[in-house]
Design a protein around this motif. Structure first.
Motif, short mmCIF file in Angstrom:
data_model
loop_
_atom_site.label_atom_id
_atom_site.label_comp_id
_atom_site.label_asym_id
_atom_site.label_seq_id
_atom_site.Cartn_x
_atom_site.Cartn_y
_atom_site.Cartn_z
N ALA A 184 38.85 10.31 23.98
CA ALA A 184 37.71 9.81 24.76
C ALA A 184 36.66 10.90 24.94
O ALA A 184 35.45 10.64 24.83
N GLU A 185 37.12 12.14 25.21
CA GLU A 185 36.17 13.24 25.36
C GLU A 185 35.45 13.51 24.04
O GLU A 185 34.24 13.76 24.01
N LEU A 186 36.18 13.47 22.96
CA LEU A 186 35.58 13.69 21.64
C LEU A 186 34.55 12.60 21.32
O LEU A 186 33.47 12.89 20.81
N ALA A 187 34.90 11.36 21.64
CA ALA A 187 33.97 10.26 21.38
C ALA A 187 32.68 10.43 22.18
O ALA A 187 31.58 10.16 21.68
N ALA A 188 32.83 10.91 23.42
CA ALA A 188 31.64 11.12 24.26
C ALA A 188 30.73 12.19 23.68
O ALA A 188 29.52 12.18 23.91
#
Length: 216
Positions: A83-87
């Motif tokens: 999720a952090e990477l996608a953000a």
């Protein structure tokens, strides 16, 4: 060959492993890790008390329950990183170089006080086995029963994390434990079928002897 940290920096992901301190809001009773997620600090006394209650209710419950909980935790850690990477507009863990994934999991262990983890891929290509060595295990230091292996939660975490990044069904077993006199705790991650061939030797043979069985 670039280091793991250099790989992350080249991907713009160094922020996710940057050294940071836990923040504490004493008035609000909230502690957060460097990523901003709330954490609760539970000392050795809490761990020992839980272990006592679990084992008093039914012998062996501690190991099975903690490993199951660790597996769920490992999956959550990986999906949280995704999720952090996608953000950041970056690929998911499974699409990153394996070295980047290892930095993430090693950093997570260290920053949360579980110990110093080093993942070894030397046997991965030829034998399908990943080895993880843990120094300064919190669980090995806190728990007092020398007869049992200390780290079922962390074995589950490694299983869940590596299942997520590999897309394969995996298992993880601790084959040496500092609580039983080993220099450090050692885990092996491979297919459940491969692990089934060595589980009966765990606790009776040295870690190196068990690794030789997996390499055969």
């Amino acid at each position: 060959m670039p280091s793991s940290e250099e790989i992350l920096t080249s991907l713009g992901l160094d922020r996710l492993i940057a050294a940071g301190r836990f923040t504490q809001d004493a008035a609000g009773g909230v502690v957060a890790n460097p990523a901003g997620a709330r954490v609760v600090c539970a000392g050795p006394e809490v761990l020992r008390s839980l272990h006592l209650v679990f084992e008093k209710e039914r012998a062996g419950t501690w190991t099975a329950t903690l490993k199951t909980a660790g597996f769920a935790c490992g999956k959550k850690i990986a999906t949280g990183l995704d999720a952090e990477l996608a953000a950041l507009g970056k690929p998911a863990l499974a699409a990153l170089p394996i070295e980047a994934c290892l930095v993430f999991v090693e950093h997570y262990f260290a920053v949360h006080g579980w110990g110093r983890l080093k993942v070894d891929l030397a046997d991965a290509a030829e034998h399908g086995v990943v080895i993880a060595r843990l120094e300064q295990s919190f669980f090995a230091a806190a728990l007092q029963d020398p007869a049992a292996f200390a780290d079922p939660l962390l074995a589950g975490v490694l299983q869940g994390f590596f299942e997520h990044i590999s897309g394969q069904t995996l298992g993880c077993e601790e084959i040496a434990c500092a609580r039983r006199g080993a220099p450090h705790c050692i885990f092996v991650i491979t297919s459940p079928e491969r692990l089934g061939t060595i589980v009966s030797f765990v606790g009776y043979e040295s870690a190196e002897a068990i690794l030789q069985r997996l390499r055969a």
